[in-house]
Scaffold this motif. Structure first.
Motif, PDB file in Angstrom:
ATOM      1  N   PHE A 104      -4.837   1.051   7.125  1.00  0.00           N
ATOM      2  CA  PHE A 104      -4.857  -0.412   7.281  1.00  0.00           C
ATOM      3  C   PHE A 104      -4.289  -0.692   8.833  1.00  0.00           C
ATOM      4  O   PHE A 104      -4.890  -1.334   9.462  1.00  0.00           O
ATOM      5  CB  PHE A 104      -3.904  -1.144   6.211  1.00  0.00           C
ATOM      6  CG  PHE A 104      -3.920  -2.562   6.333  1.00  0.00           C
ATOM      7  CD1 PHE A 104      -4.653  -3.441   5.712  1.00  0.00           C
ATOM      8  CD2 PHE A 104      -2.888  -3.031   7.199  1.00  0.00           C
ATOM      9  CE1 PHE A 104      -4.417  -4.620   5.682  1.00  0.00           C
ATOM     10  CE2 PHE A 104      -2.757  -4.520   7.515  1.00  0.00           C
ATOM     11  CZ  PHE A 104      -3.673  -5.236   6.685  1.00  0.00           C
ATOM     12  N   GLU A 105      -3.362   0.101   9.254  1.00  0.00           N
ATOM     13  CA  GLU A 105      -2.584   0.209  10.526  1.00  0.00           C
ATOM     14  C   GLU A 105      -3.791   0.342  11.641  1.00  0.00           C
ATOM     15  O   GLU A 105      -3.781  -0.246  12.518  1.00  0.00           O
ATOM     16  CB  GLU A 105      -1.416   0.912  10.617  1.00  0.00           C
ATOM     17  CG  GLU A 105      -0.189   0.531   9.875  1.00  0.00           C
ATOM     18  CD  GLU A 105       0.143  -0.759  10.312  1.00  0.00           C
ATOM     19  OE1 GLU A 105      -0.028  -1.242  11.418  1.00  0.00           O
ATOM     20  OE2 GLU A 105       0.540  -1.631   9.258  1.00  0.00           O
ATOM     21  N   LEU A 136       0.794  -1.270   0.240  1.00  0.00           N
ATOM     22  CA  LEU A 136       0.326  -0.008  -0.133  1.00  0.00           C
ATOM     23  C   LEU A 136       0.960   1.266   0.100  1.00  0.00           C
ATOM     24  O   LEU A 136       1.953   1.270   0.555  1.00  0.00           O
ATOM     25  CB  LEU A 136      -0.876   0.027   1.381  1.00  0.00           C
ATOM     26  CG  LEU A 136      -1.815  -1.246   1.535  1.00  0.00           C
ATOM     27  CD1 LEU A 136      -2.540  -1.163   2.846  1.00  0.00           C
ATOM     28  CD2 LEU A 136      -2.983  -0.936   0.283  1.00  0.00           C
ATOM     29  N   ARG A 148      -6.106  -2.634  11.948  1.00  0.00           N
ATOM     30  CA  ARG A 148      -5.138  -3.649  12.463  1.00  0.00           C
ATOM     31  C   ARG A 148      -5.278  -3.442  14.083  1.00  0.00           C
ATOM     32  O   ARG A 148      -5.466  -4.298  14.781  1.00  0.00           O
ATOM     33  CB  ARG A 148      -4.021  -3.933  11.829  1.00  0.00           C
ATOM     34  CG  ARG A 148      -3.116  -4.952  12.678  1.00  0.00           C
ATOM     35  CD  ARG A 148      -2.118  -5.428  11.783  1.00  0.00           C
ATOM     36  NE  ARG A 148      -1.042  -4.245  11.554  1.00  0.00           N
ATOM     37  CZ  ARG A 148       0.219  -4.968  11.340  1.00  0.00           C
ATOM     38  NH1 ARG A 148       0.428  -5.980  11.347  1.00  0.00           N
ATOM     39  NH2 ARG A 148       1.207  -4.045  11.091  1.00  0.00           N
ATOM     40  N   ARG A 149      -5.198  -2.229  14.335  1.00  0.00           N
ATOM     41  CA  ARG A 149      -4.859  -1.843  15.759  1.00  0.00           C
ATOM     42  C   ARG A 149      -6.325  -2.050  16.393  1.00  0.00           C
ATOM     43  O   ARG A 149      -6.293  -2.517  17.550  1.00  0.00           O
ATOM     44  CB  ARG A 149      -4.303  -0.522  16.007  1.00  0.00           C
ATOM     45  CG  ARG A 149      -3.842  -0.404  17.445  1.00  0.00           C
ATOM     46  CD  ARG A 149      -2.971   0.903  17.423  1.00  0.00           C
ATOM     47  NE  ARG A 149      -1.481   0.689  17.318  1.00  0.00           N
ATOM     48  CZ  ARG A 149      -0.716   1.409  17.992  1.00  0.00           C
ATOM     49  NH1 ARG A 149      -0.674   2.081  18.814  1.00  0.00           N
ATOM     50  NH2 ARG A 149       0.612   1.024  17.599  1.00  0.00           N
ATOM     51  N   GLN A 190      -1.810   2.704   3.765  1.00  0.00           N
ATOM     52  CA  GLN A 190      -1.435   1.989   4.980  1.00  0.00           C
ATOM     53  C   GLN A 190      -1.708   2.393   6.248  1.00  0.00           C
ATOM     54  O   GLN A 190      -1.911   1.530   7.192  1.00  0.00           O
ATOM     55  CB  GLN A 190       0.406   1.949   4.727  1.00  0.00           C
ATOM     56  CG  GLN A 190       1.134   0.968   5.630  1.00  0.00           C
ATOM     57  CD  GLN A 190       0.831  -0.421   5.288  1.00  0.00           C
ATOM     58  OE1 GLN A 190       0.877  -0.767   4.226  1.00  0.00           O
ATOM     59  NE2 GLN A 190       0.464  -1.189   6.364  1.00  0.00           N
ATOM     60  N   THR A 191      -1.740   3.825   6.546  1.00  0.00           N
ATOM     61  CA  THR A 191      -2.057   4.331   7.729  1.00  0.00           C
ATOM     62  C   THR A 191      -3.495   3.841   8.181  1.00  0.00           C
ATOM     63  O   THR A 191      -3.540   3.559   9.226  1.00  0.00           O
ATOM     64  CB  THR A 191      -2.063   5.935   7.649  1.00  0.00           C
ATOM     65  OG1 THR A 191      -0.735   6.051   7.096  1.00  0.00           O
ATOM     66  CG2 THR A 191      -2.202   6.431   8.875  1.00  0.00           C
TER      67      THR A 191
END
Lengths: 451, 451
Positions: free
Chosen positions: B23-24, B15, B27-28, B20-21
């Motif tokens: 996605f993170e 990504l 995920r968190r 990506q941010t």
């Protein structure tokens, strides 16, 4: 049924729940600290095309690569996070904004000989700042500030970031007309801590034909020590003999001055002329970080400034500066040396809820309220004897156990036992989650490392 | 120098920083929500011995495995997180406390045919509760509560958790004396949504020699719909004909009743008799989760109850219940369908600090103060024109830019521009970090998904 013996490959770290919880805590502190400095998270594939991943590699590294084919494709597992970064930046150059600051915490693979404390699968935790054509020197001063913050937040105090500048080294060896031998000389000098000055001189003179007087000059140079001001002042004595040296000295002085602006205490960094870090890659400031009470571990956080991140993929000049923490190895050392803070709970839950009533609704409602308050809560409903339940609580090391019996439910309270002190109190059901949240927050203020 | 074309393998998600941010963030939220329910984080190697990893595998799965040798060792990359869990629990049985609750979010590998939205490397985000010999039914009700909380915290509203019980299905097919054909029948029934009832009957009768009247009974059974109460009531009509069926019905009623105690709204779950989930593994409650507006995506969170986690490794009876979110695929769908919340900043930093003075100390001090207040701060010190600096701020989408010129420094203030509204205000240097922290906290309350 024939059973297969369950086992984990040697050289692969697999932790029990307690240590894993500590590992996650360390990992999150790294991610959060990196993010505070404006580094964006990145995640690249573990598998890359061998052609791409090994564009640069050779020698020792290449032997260690996990390389294989799937169908017709020649694949390799990444062995660091720098090559994937170079690929990423070259590939997405037009979509990125420079300076591009990214952090990445991920697993990398090296088929090294297995030995205690060496891993074939291990986490690296990297930050890099990449410029487009140029990159301001202040980034070279900010990087040690990130290292300092990161280790401080982990709870480590007795560490020192050693810095040097490759231009100073290269300029110095140019002064001595030893440029073509600089690689061999630096590799030898790198062993100073291990083999001593006399042996270094012997190798320089006998193996690499360095004239004895110049070997003495080298030894005198790397013997320059003292406070940062003293070292910088001694280096001034060499000024004017080589322009690269002078530039390196200017950079080192700038970085050192900014470091104090960034709030890095003098005791946590040191100009150290013996640091070289590899041979071809770094071109400016270089870093190593040692734990003062465990120098035998070597550097736990290293990196430096480089001029050309992605030359194997693009003509674009992409200078950068970055560091890498070998997280798996660091964690292994922390655990091995007993440096992990035993005061921090490693239980999977903050409170274990034991319903003592037929109807589970009140216990479920209490669990839900705890979770809404940010308290990790686990219901224990297995039909076991009370003693077995308390033994489970002990084994998982949970800080609080909550009992909900008919009495409690009738009176709108919950009995909470503090498993550390052994104290047990009744609290109103409505207030208990917030009270627990406060207790847990206080406990969680401790750092993962206790020195 | 000859360049290698920088590229990423097809089927591997990589990504850009903004996505990506996001996605993170997703995920968190998964990790934090799982943790609130008392699941402990686990991390197992990506590489396992093929003998261990493939103890059970066969057929389609085995063909997809990334398998290779390194030295003399036959290795495979994990293709899910369940087999590594089984290995882990069998291996560490004596060191674990049961029920053992773990979550694991990690990459798995399957060499599937590459196509849009299908990945060869993808994250799974799993939770499982493993009992030793037995496991209370309440765990089967808590799992959908975790799913509900997880999706709700992500910001998803229009989803439904479908539940069923394998004992009901197996009991029903036993009533019809179709036990030996149950696998084929369920696989066929699974296609109901895609091919319709008529085609299902045709396959049952012609391909699997199910008598026509029993095929009709099957179709009538899976056509049972309505509110959960209506479905349960219809199922009562079958009671007394098969003990396994009766047990399954009791379990389903218990789970359904607890679900409401756990606060899962009726609209977010449904008893659905068409759900079967695989053939041999699951033995009780089974789950699927669909996004109501995107049923074509299929289940985004599936799992169920099983009786024997680790039978290939141990004689111990280890029943469990768990679910898995295919995180990479889910994220792909969310991005593809435009469901990611554009109100949430994806910038690498909260504030970009532009020093306008020769001396950088005040800007560095301000950056340090921001970070101490939990505000992500980036210094921009490249020697560029003002316009280029603001264009950088725009491109990274930073919410705030802070200017520190001679005037500001002299007056102890900082000029802060809100890049969303365009407003610019001077604030006292000492107060600005806390003010920024407040603004950022407010912005970050938004959920990653916006429906």
């Amino acid at each position: 049924m024939e059973k297969v013996k369950a086992r984990t490959l040697s050289g692969f770290m697999e932790l029990l729940p307690g240590p894993q919880t500590q590992f996650e805590r360390v990992r999150r502190i790294l991610a959060d600290t990196y993010a505070l400095y404006g580094f964006t998270p990145l995640d690249t594939p573990v598998i890359e095309s061998s052609e791409v991943l090994l564009a640069k590699a050779g020698g020792e590294t290449e032997k260690q690569i996990y390389r294989f084919t799937k169908g017709d494709t020649d694949l390799s597992l990444r062995f660091d996070l720098t090559v994937p970064l170079a690929k990423y930046v070259a590939m997405h150059y037009n979509e990125l904004s420079f300076p591009f600051r990214r952090y990445q915490i991920g697993k990398v693979y090296r088929g090294e000989r297995a030995q205690r404390g060496r891993f074939r699968e291990f986490y690296q935790a990297d930050i890099d700042v990449i410029g487009d054509g140029s990159l301001d020197i202040i980034n070279e001063a900010e990087i040690p500030a990130v290292i300092y913050q990161t280790f401080t937040k982990l709870g480590l105090k007795r560490f020192r970031i050693r810095i040097n500048n490759r231009k100073i080294l290269n300029g110095f060896y140019a002064m001595l007309e030893l440029t073509d031998k600089a690689g061999d000389v630096m590799r030898t000098v790198d062993k100073l801590d291990k083999i001593g000055a006399e042996k270094v001189k012997e190798i320089l003179v006998e193996d690499f034909a360095v004239p004895a007087d110049r070997a003495d000059e080298i030894l005198a140079f790397i013997a320059i020590t003292g406070t940062n001001a003293q070292v910088l002042s001694a280096l001034e004595g060499y000024r004017g003999r080589n322009p690269l040296f002078d530039q390196g000295l200017d950079e080192l002085k700038t970085v050192t001055a900014y470091l104090s602006d960034f709030g890095v205490p003098e005791e946590n960094f040191a100009v150290d002329l013996t640091i070289a870090r590899g041979l071809d890659y770094y071109t400016g400031t270089v870093y190593e970080t040692i734990m003062l009470d465990h120098p035998e571990v070597g550097s736990v956080c290293s990196g430096g400034r480089y001029d050309n991140l992605a030359e194997y993929y693009t003509d674009k000049q992409l200078p950068g500066v970055g560091i890498s923490i070998g997280l798996t190895r660091l964690f292994f050392v922390l655990e091995d040396e007993g440096m992990l803070n035993p005061d921090l709970s490693t239980a999977p839950t903050d409170v274990l809820i034991l319903p003592m009533t037929e109807d589970l609704s009140p216990a479920i409602a209490f669990a839900t309220a705890c979770r809404a308050a940010g308290v990790r809560a686990q219901l224990y409903t297995e039909p076991k004897k009370f003693k077995a339940k308390m033994s489970y609580a002990d084994k998982i090391g949970v800080p609080y156990v909550a009992f909900l019996g008919d009495d409690e439910v009738a009176n709108g309270v919950v009995s909470i036992k503090d498993m550390t002190s052994g104290d047990q109190d009744k609290r109103p059901l409505a207030e208990a989650p917030a009270w627990l949240a406060g207790q847990i927050a206080q406990r969680n203020q401790a750092t993962p490392i206790k020195e």
